[in-house]
Design an enzyme around this catalytic site. Structure first.
Site, PDB file in Angstrom:
ATOM      1  CE  LYS A 172      -5.394   4.282   1.866  1.00  0.00           C
ATOM      2  NZ  LYS A 172      -4.467   5.426   2.298  1.00  0.00           N
ATOM      3  CD  GLU A 210      -1.827   7.977   9.058  1.00  0.00           C
ATOM      4  OE1 GLU A 210      -1.238   8.695   8.226  1.00  0.00           O
ATOM      5  OE2 GLU A 210      -2.655   7.124   8.891  1.00  0.00           O
ATOM      6  CG  PHE A 231      -0.009  -5.842   4.463  1.00  0.00           C
ATOM      7  CD1 PHE A 231      -0.447  -5.113   5.334  1.00  0.00           C
ATOM      8  CD2 PHE A 231      -0.832  -6.811   4.136  1.00  0.00           C
ATOM      9  CE1 PHE A 231      -1.888  -5.110   5.854  1.00  0.00           C
ATOM     10  CE2 PHE A 231      -2.120  -7.000   4.259  1.00  0.00           C
ATOM     11  CZ  PHE A 231      -2.668  -6.311   5.343  1.00  0.00           C
ATOM     12  CG  HIS A 275      -6.324   0.819   1.375  1.00  0.00           C
ATOM     13  ND1 HIS A 275      -5.513   1.420   0.286  1.00  0.00           N
ATOM     14  CD2 HIS A 275      -5.532   0.093   2.121  1.00  0.00           C
ATOM     15  CE1 HIS A 275      -4.269   1.180   0.674  1.00  0.00           C
ATOM     16  NE2 HIS A 275      -4.467   0.584   2.053  1.00  0.00           N
ATOM     17  CB  CYS A 319      -1.137  -0.140   1.410  1.00  0.00           C
ATOM     18  SG  CYS A 319      -1.950  -1.496   1.319  1.00  0.00           S
ATOM     19  CG  HIS A 327      -1.844   4.452   5.123  1.00  0.00           C
ATOM     20  ND1 HIS A 327      -1.710   4.474   3.906  1.00  0.00           N
ATOM     21  CD2 HIS A 327      -1.992   3.139   5.666  1.00  0.00           C
ATOM     22  CE1 HIS A 327      -1.639   3.086   3.539  1.00  0.00           C
ATOM     23  NE2 HIS A 327      -2.055   2.445   4.662  1.00  0.00           N
TER      24      HIS A 327
END
Length: 412
Positions: free
Chosen positions: A334, A313, A398, A339, A163, A303
């Protein structure tokens, strides 16, 4: 001495629309692009929602014969790159082609083609597999096909960092210009993996929202009642140029890539490091690269995935900005796009630059119930006017991979 890098063109395809202005209009008005999945039968699936791109016709950008040789993530890449190049007004010629490169990354690549041809193999045998199957699924064929279609003969590479892909692609491409390996780059991220295997796999990992009865309200970053992210598809590509050259040709400039950083958590395959420690280090490194004080930043495009990681975050932002965090605007687009995985960073870089251009903060929609662990100004539910000189765009993936870009309004 590093050369300055600016953004002079943008192209975007997302669940909100085709093209920059359609997308930006939806963002400013808090419109959601999430709906029930139409691309496959979801009967028996616990997850029935996604952010699908609607109304996209690949044959507007290439021939029918070419379309059949590519998977959808490559279609998106070619189309968005075409938009970005045309928006920039830059002409690739035999004289400059070797100084123009491509770096369009992807998170998962050609999963739809893998599923399709696996079924064909099982049903009809090995001789029915297309000779174009492998070029359909290889990640770097997004950059490869963009290079072929645009004529760019410079650096041609592909980042695959889950991502964080789009953000890494733009940052790495900017550095190629900064250090003289190219004068211009087509850069960003693309993704199209709304398939049975992908939806099933992410659900098995307990990462997806199951708010099937309320698709448009399902992606709710930072909200206390968030229950997972909503997968989306699309592509975000920017055209980057060396500043003096762009100024000389009187190009329209959206902003400057002032800082970039990348690092790793060294912690877990899917979960961020505790308290967002890796994300905080990455933001600090990007601000250091930009030579910008923390209190000079007005906006952070987070994010913000609508998962438990949102609180980490938030903690990372508070660690980096200290007391100034309470004065920052932080939002997650998002909430409207879902996403987009490998495409997210490219799309969100564009939204950050448009926020600077127009002095408008994108909202975080579906923010209804505050979470005590997420206590910043998330621009809830409605966009807001604010003059923005510096914006930060965060992407985390990830494997603990992090990427941060710092954009600055051009004033000289």
């Amino acid at each position: 001495m590093k050369r300055r890098v600016v953004v002079t063109g943008m192209g975007i395809i997302s669940p909100l629309g085709i093209g920059v202005e359609d997308n930006w209009s939806a963002i400013k008005n808090g419109v959601s692009g999430i709906g029930l999945i139409k691309s496959f039968d979801t009967e028996g699936f616990p997850v029935k929602i996604a952010g699908e791109v609607k109304g996209f016709d690949a044959e507007q950008f290439m021939s029918h014969k070419e379309v059949k040789k590519m998977d959808r993530f490559i279609h998106f890449a070619v189309a968005a790159s075409d938009y970005a190049l045309k928006d920039s007004g830059y002409e690739i010629t035999e004289k400059n082609a070797e100084r123009v490169g491509v770096q369009v990354g992807v998170g998962l690549g050609g999963l739809p083609a893998i599923e399709k041809f696996h079924n064909i193999y099982k049903e009809k045998g090995v001789r029915k597999i297309s000779p174009f199957f492998i070029p359909m699924v290889i990640a770097n064929l997004a950059s490869g096909q963009v290079s072929i279609h645009s004529g760019a003969k410079g650096p041609n590479t592909c980042v695959v960092t889950a991502c964080a892909t789009g953000t890494h692609s733009i940052g790495d491409a900017a550095r190629l210009i900064q250090y003289g390996d190219a004068d211009a780059m087509i850069a960003g991220g693309t993704e199209s993996v709304i398939t049975p295997l992908c939806i099933g796999g992410f659900h098995a990992a307990k990462t997806l929202s199951i708010r099937n009865d309320d698709p448009q309200g399902a992606s709710r970053p930072f909200d206390k009642n968030r229950d997972g992210f909503v997968i989306g598809e699309g592509c975000g590509v920017v055209f980057l140029e060396e500043y003096e050259a762009a100024k000389k040709r009187k190009a329209k400039i959206y902003g400057e890539i002032k800082g970039y950083a990348l690092n790793g958590d060294a912690h877990h395959i899917t979960s961020p490091a505790p308290n967002g420690e890796g994300a905080a280090r990455c933001m600090n490194l990007a601000l250091k690269d930009a030579r910008i004080n923390n209190d000079e930043v007005q906006y952070v495009n987070a994010h913000g995935t609508s998962t438990g990681a949102d609180s980490m975050e938030t903690q990372a932002i508070k660690t980096v900005f200290g007391d100034h965090a309470n004065s920052l605007a932080v939002s997650s687009t998002k909430s409207m796009t879902g996403h987009l995985l490998g495409a997210a960073g490219g799309v969100e870089a564009i939204f950050s630059l448009l926020a600077i251009r127009d002095g408008i903060l994108p909202p975080t929609i579906n923010y209804n119930t505050p979470d005590p662990e997420c206590d910043l100004d998330y621009v809830p539910n409605q966009s807001r006017e604010l003059e923005i000189n510096i914006a930060v765009s965060n992407s985390f993936g990830f494997g603990g991979t992090n990427a941060v870009l710092v954009f600055k309004k051009i004033t000289n």
